[in-house]
Write an enzyme that holds these catalytic residues in place. Structure first.
Site, PDB file in Angstrom:
ATOM      1  N   ARG A 166     -47.029 -42.319 -31.142  1.00 17.78           N
ATOM      2  CA  ARG A 166     -48.355 -41.684 -31.682  1.00 17.78           C
ATOM      3  C   ARG A 166     -49.753 -42.024 -30.813  1.00 17.78           C
ATOM      4  O   ARG A 166     -49.638 -43.076 -30.288  1.00 17.78           O
ATOM      5  CB  ARG A 166     -48.744 -41.929 -33.214  1.00 17.78           C
ATOM      6  CG  ARG A 166     -47.990 -41.230 -34.251  1.00 17.78           C
ATOM      7  CD  ARG A 166     -48.463 -41.655 -35.563  1.00 17.78           C
ATOM      8  NE  ARG A 166     -48.400 -43.367 -35.788  1.00 17.78           N
ATOM      9  CZ  ARG A 166     -49.150 -44.037 -36.462  1.00 17.78           C
ATOM     10  NH1 ARG A 166     -50.019 -43.287 -37.248  1.00 17.78           N
ATOM     11  NH2 ARG A 166     -49.361 -45.146 -36.504  1.00 17.78           N
TER      12      ARG A 166
ATOM     13  N   SER B  25     -44.063 -52.006 -29.881  1.00 19.78           N
ATOM     14  CA  SER B  25     -43.123 -52.838 -30.870  1.00 19.78           C
ATOM     15  C   SER B  25     -41.763 -53.286 -30.202  1.00 19.78           C
ATOM     16  O   SER B  25     -40.811 -53.157 -30.866  1.00 19.78           O
ATOM     17  CB  SER B  25     -42.950 -51.978 -31.919  1.00 19.78           C
ATOM     18  OG  SER B  25     -44.132 -51.693 -32.488  1.00 19.78           O
TER      19      SER B  25
ATOM     20  N   ASP C 256     -46.279 -54.210 -33.631  1.00 24.31           N
ATOM     21  CA  ASP C 256     -46.567 -53.270 -34.944  1.00 24.31           C
ATOM     22  C   ASP C 256     -46.608 -54.307 -36.294  1.00 24.31           C
ATOM     23  O   ASP C 256     -47.547 -53.929 -37.144  1.00 24.31           O
ATOM     24  CB  ASP C 256     -45.455 -52.187 -35.199  1.00 24.31           C
ATOM     25  CG  ASP C 256     -44.099 -53.012 -35.185  1.00 24.31           C
ATOM     26  OD1 ASP C 256     -43.991 -54.228 -34.937  1.00 24.31           O
ATOM     27  OD2 ASP C 256     -42.901 -52.434 -35.530  1.00 24.31           O
TER      28      ASP C 256
END
Length: 899
Positions: A524, A585, A639
């Site tokens: 995103r 991540s 994350d």
């Protein structure tokens, strides 16, 4: 007068609907723990949780206590579908007076019957003399069962009243009497009443039978209810046969408006006035009495037997069900009716005979109609609680009213269909009474016990004790210390990577920030606006094709920059140079807030030329290649840190981040003095634990089961991320599939048939666990749908066992996660010298958020393992997006303060 009498015995359809509703309400009361004691429909659990599947095998002894006899049977099942079991039986008449004598004498007599029967039977077949014989006991009285082989008599009925039995365990009384006979190889393993026996008898015809009705001297019905609704037991999965004991329905006055004066007279003359009101309107023990009182009343009104004596009708019991059946089944004039009445001492005209016939038909027709209403209530209840639009079910039938009244079946089906049009019942006559059914209950109990032993054997390695979890907690603490130590860091399986994030948000951050969230096949791009009014965000999701995930690093980062340019263009932000927080991540060694070396790819990524490189620089180089100046990378976070920061904005006590989704990881605020890998002793720093690799050094090998090893070997990184492979969503579905394959091979599931789809790796998705473990019982239909996708034809019992497998795997995952978290919170508590630590965990990940039990199991286990820590959990709304922007915002705030 005749018409008035007939009308009083006829119940309008609207009134039957009301009665059906009342019975359903009373059934719910009977099943509820709070209202069970007040319910008139007792809804007693029988602890029978399965019907026969045709594989039952062996010799089974049955003792059936009947009205005036003891029936003994030896039933041999061959496991061939049990269509025609071999049965030997013998009937013993009860001695006169024994039903009113001592309980000990009754049970001693039953045991003597068993002894004599076995002496005769086994004498002719010596092969049976040494084997253990399980015994099923049919005891047709109201009992409170707490196990299949433990039942306390609540009350006698049907003319029995032996002393010193009510309140006692009748199974134990029979076993003691059998032991006195020195029959040490006979074990009473199941107690059931005649209604349950009928259901199980009718389940041996190759068709599942889930309801049974006995329309006899008394009346009763049983059915397979969803176990989670039977609150009076601890059983929550699958189904359990419930004995309704509906004879007492109406004892609270709900039937008063349909009770006739004749019913009132029968009740007053009975041994238990005011009790069993429903049974007294439908049981064959009472129908003759209802007719007798109706005839007395009509004779008094001179509507029948005018000018002749009816003194004979004053005698209780003179008019029996046999008389009624002979009268109503006579279609050829009234000569036979006249003969029957004359034999009773009644002089009857032809008109009298016709009217007596009408009354008899009305009384028996009403009994059939009331049975139908009760059945309709049960069928509608089953349909509703199974969340079905339509229900098709087999109903086992037994009793002299059912057998003796030709129109009973017709009335039962037509009235129940009018009252419950969504339900279709097929009636199955019981051919052997309850005896064969008792053998089936016993056989099923033994089959389930053997299956349970095997299931426990398969699942035992996945079931962790408290000691196991305490050991995991201690090992995690050891590995954390090693990871923080300068000399030991390189060999620690928990890397304890410094993130260079030293503060959580304080609420003064302001401005527009970009965030980039890369953690899987989708990523995103976001713009996050932080103002006094809070946080506003806009975002877009972009896909990374597999070819790019597994291609070159340049192609991967070029693709990412293309997507950022696309997003900034759509948001009219191309001319702005915005601070960017980059959520990445994957395991990195962070050298500074904006410098991090990729240690290894995970989650299916393998882009070349990236491992060992500075990820921020790779992104900057791609921006340069694309000549994009609209962003300034300020911070790289993973994350987990993003999740902590995102929740930290809402809760200042949030100092731990936890991810439990496709992968798993944790971070927390550690004292700088303990971080040996970074210079400086002041303040705190967020440590990215990278705990997914915990155990890669072999310290968790003792927990790895055969299933875990098979799953690990088939991954792209065998031997790596061992802790993650026990916990995270990427692997749980595959662990479950491996267990299902083994259980099917052991004939514990799916009739031993392994479909090609079940043998397909990763076909059992982790999201299936969430659907399957929904605890409301309705999910069993969804389980069948999932299994149909896998081309598996599953029985109800298969669905229940599948749920248990899923629960075992997800519980272990939650417990291991809790053990790791317990090590973290205990370390923080000790670091700060506190007796009690109060801290919040910011948590994200689909497994934690979507699984119905994971979060509860995690929190419960954590509380148990770290009792001195008060831990709250805060769901992250957007850790990796909002959190990354907040890291950039906090860094910008700190830089502004420095300036």
């Amino acid at each position: 007068q005749i018409q008035r009498a007939l009308r009083s015995l006829s119940i309008p359809l609207e009134r039957l609907h009301i009665m059906k509703g009342h019975m359903m309400q009373d059934m719910c009361k009977g099943l509820s723990r709070q209202t069970h004691a007040q319910a008139k429909v007792r809804m007693l659990p029988t602890y029978i949780c399965s019907t026969p599947n045709g594989t039952e095998k062996g010799n089974f002894l049955v003792v059936e206590l009947c009205q005036s006899q003891v029936r003994t049977l030896l039933v041999t099942l061959d496991g061939d579908g049990n269509m025609s079991p071999h049965m030997v039986y013998k009937i013993f008449d009860l001695p006169e007076g024994i039903t009113q004598g001592s309980g000990e004498a009754l049970f001693d007599f039953i045991a003597q019957c068993v002894s004599q029967f076995l002496a005769e039977t086994i004498h002719s077949d010596p092969s049976k003399s040494e084997e253990r014989l399980p015994l099923g006991f049919v005891f047709p009285f109201t009992c409170r069962q707490t196990q299949l082989d433990k039942a306390e008599l609540l009350s006698w009925s049907k003319g029995f009243n032996c002393n010193d039995v009510v309140g006692k365990d009748v199974v134990q009384l029979l076993q003691s009497a059998i032991n006195k006979q020195e029959l040490c190889h006979v074990d009473v393993v199941a107690l059931l009443n005649d209604t349950v026996g009928t259901m199980m008898t009718c389940s041996t015809e190759g068709r599942a039978c889930e309801v049974a009705m006995v329309a006899d001297k008394g009346s009763n019905c049983c059915f397979m209810a969803e176990a989670y609704l039977v609150e009076t037991t601890e059983e929550t999965s699958g189904r359990m046969c419930v004995n309704t004991e509906w004879g007492c329905f109406g004892d609270d006055g709900t039937l008063n408006d349909i009770v006739t004066p004749y019913d009132e007279c029968v009740d007053v003359e009975s041994s238990n006035p005011g009790e069993k009101r429903f049974e007294k309107m439908v049981g064959t023990l009472y129908l003759g009495e209802i007719v007798r009182h109706a005839l007395i009343a009509l004779a008094a009104e001179k509507a029948i037997f005018t000018g002749t004596s009816v003194a004979v009708l004053k005698e209780k019991g003179v008019f029996t069900i046999q008389h009624i059946m002979e009268i109503i089944n006579n279609e050829e004039g009234t000569s036979d009716v006249k003969r029957i009445l004359e034999a009773l001492g009644l002089e009857a005209s032809e008109r009298d005979c016709g009217r007596v016939q009408q009354i008899c038909r009305a009384v028996v027709g009403r009994a059939a109609t009331l049975h139908a209403t009760g059945l309709a209530a049960i069928l509608s209840y089953m349909c509703q609680t199974r969340d079905m639009e339509t229900l098709m079910v087999n109903v086992g039938m037994e009793g002299e009213l059912y057998k003796g009244y030709p129109r009973f079946e017709e009335i039962l089906l037509s009235v129940s269909r009018l009252l419950s049009p969504e339900c279709m019942a097929t009636l199955l006559p019981s051919r052997d009474g309850s005896g064969r059914g008792a053998a089936m209950v016993t056989a099923v109990a033994l089959r389930l016990a053997a299956q349970r032993r095997e299931v426990n054997e398969v699942l035992a390695p996945l079931r962790l004790s408290r000691a196991d979890l305490e050991k995991v907690q201690a090992l995690m603490r050891e590995e954390m210390e090693r990871g923080l130590g300068k000399e030991t860091n390189a060999t620690a399986s928990v890397r304890m990577l410094p993130t260079y994030v030293s503060h959580t948000p304080d609420g003064t951050e302001r401005g527009d920030f970009l965030a980039l969230d890369l953690g899987g096949t989708n990523f995103r791009v976001l713009v996050v606006r932080v103002s006094e009014d809070g946080i506003n965000m806009a975002s877009e999701i972009y896909v990374i094709p597999v070819a790019i995930m597994q291609g070159t690093g340049e192609a991967l980062f070029d693709h990412i920059i293309d997507c950022i340019i696309d997003f900034q263009t759509k948001q009219n932000l191309v001319t702005h140079t915005l601070p960017l927080g980059f959520t990445f991540s994957f395991p990195c060694q962070q050298m500074g807030l904006d410098k991090a070396l990729l240690l290894t790819w995970t989650k299916g990524f393998s882009a070349s030329g990236c491992v060992g490189q500075d990820v921020v620089q790779l992104l900057r180089d791609a921006a340069q290649r694309k000549q994009h100046a609209g962003m300034q990378v300020i911070a790289l976070v993973n994350d987990t840190v993003g999740t902590m920061m995102s929740c930290g904005y809402d809760d200042p006590k949030c100092e731990i981040g936890l991810i439990v989704g496709t992968g798993t990881n944790a971070c927390y605020m550690e004292e700088m003095k303990n971080v040996g890998t970074v210079e400086g002793d002041q303040g705190r720093m967020c440590i990215n634990m990278e705990w997914g690799a915990f155990g890669d050094n072999g310290c968790l090998d003792h927990l790895f089961t055969h299933f875990d090893k098979v799953v690990d070997e088939s991954t792209i990184n065998p031997g790596k991320q061992r802790f993650e492979k026990l916990i995270s969503g990427m692997y749980l579905g595959e662990i479950v599939r491996q267990i299902l394959v083994v259980m099917t091979q052991k004939q514990l599931l799916f009739q031993g048939k392994i479909t090609p789809k079940l043998q397909t790796r990763n076909i059992f998705q982790t999201k299936f666990l969430s659907t399957i473990e929904l605890s409301n019982g309705l999910a069993l239909r969804q389980i069948r749908a999932i299994l149909n996708e896998l081309e598996i034809d599953a029985s109800f019992e298969d669905s229940v066992l599948l749920r248990e497998v899923c629960q075992t795997v997800s519980l272990r995952a939650a417990q291991l996660c809790a053990a790791g978290l317990a090590a973290v919170v205990e370390k923080m508590r000790e670091n700060r010298g506190l007796d009690q630590l109060s801290v919040t965990v910011g948590v994200d990940g689909t497994l934690y958020k979507l699984h119905p039990c994971f979060s509860d199991n995690l929190q419960k286990t954590l509380k148990d393992l770290a009792p001195n820590c008060n831990v709250s959990f805060l769901l992250s709304e957007d850790g990796s997006g909002k959190g990354a922007a907040l890291v950039a915002a906090v860094a910008s705030r700190a830089a502004d303060a420095m300036e």
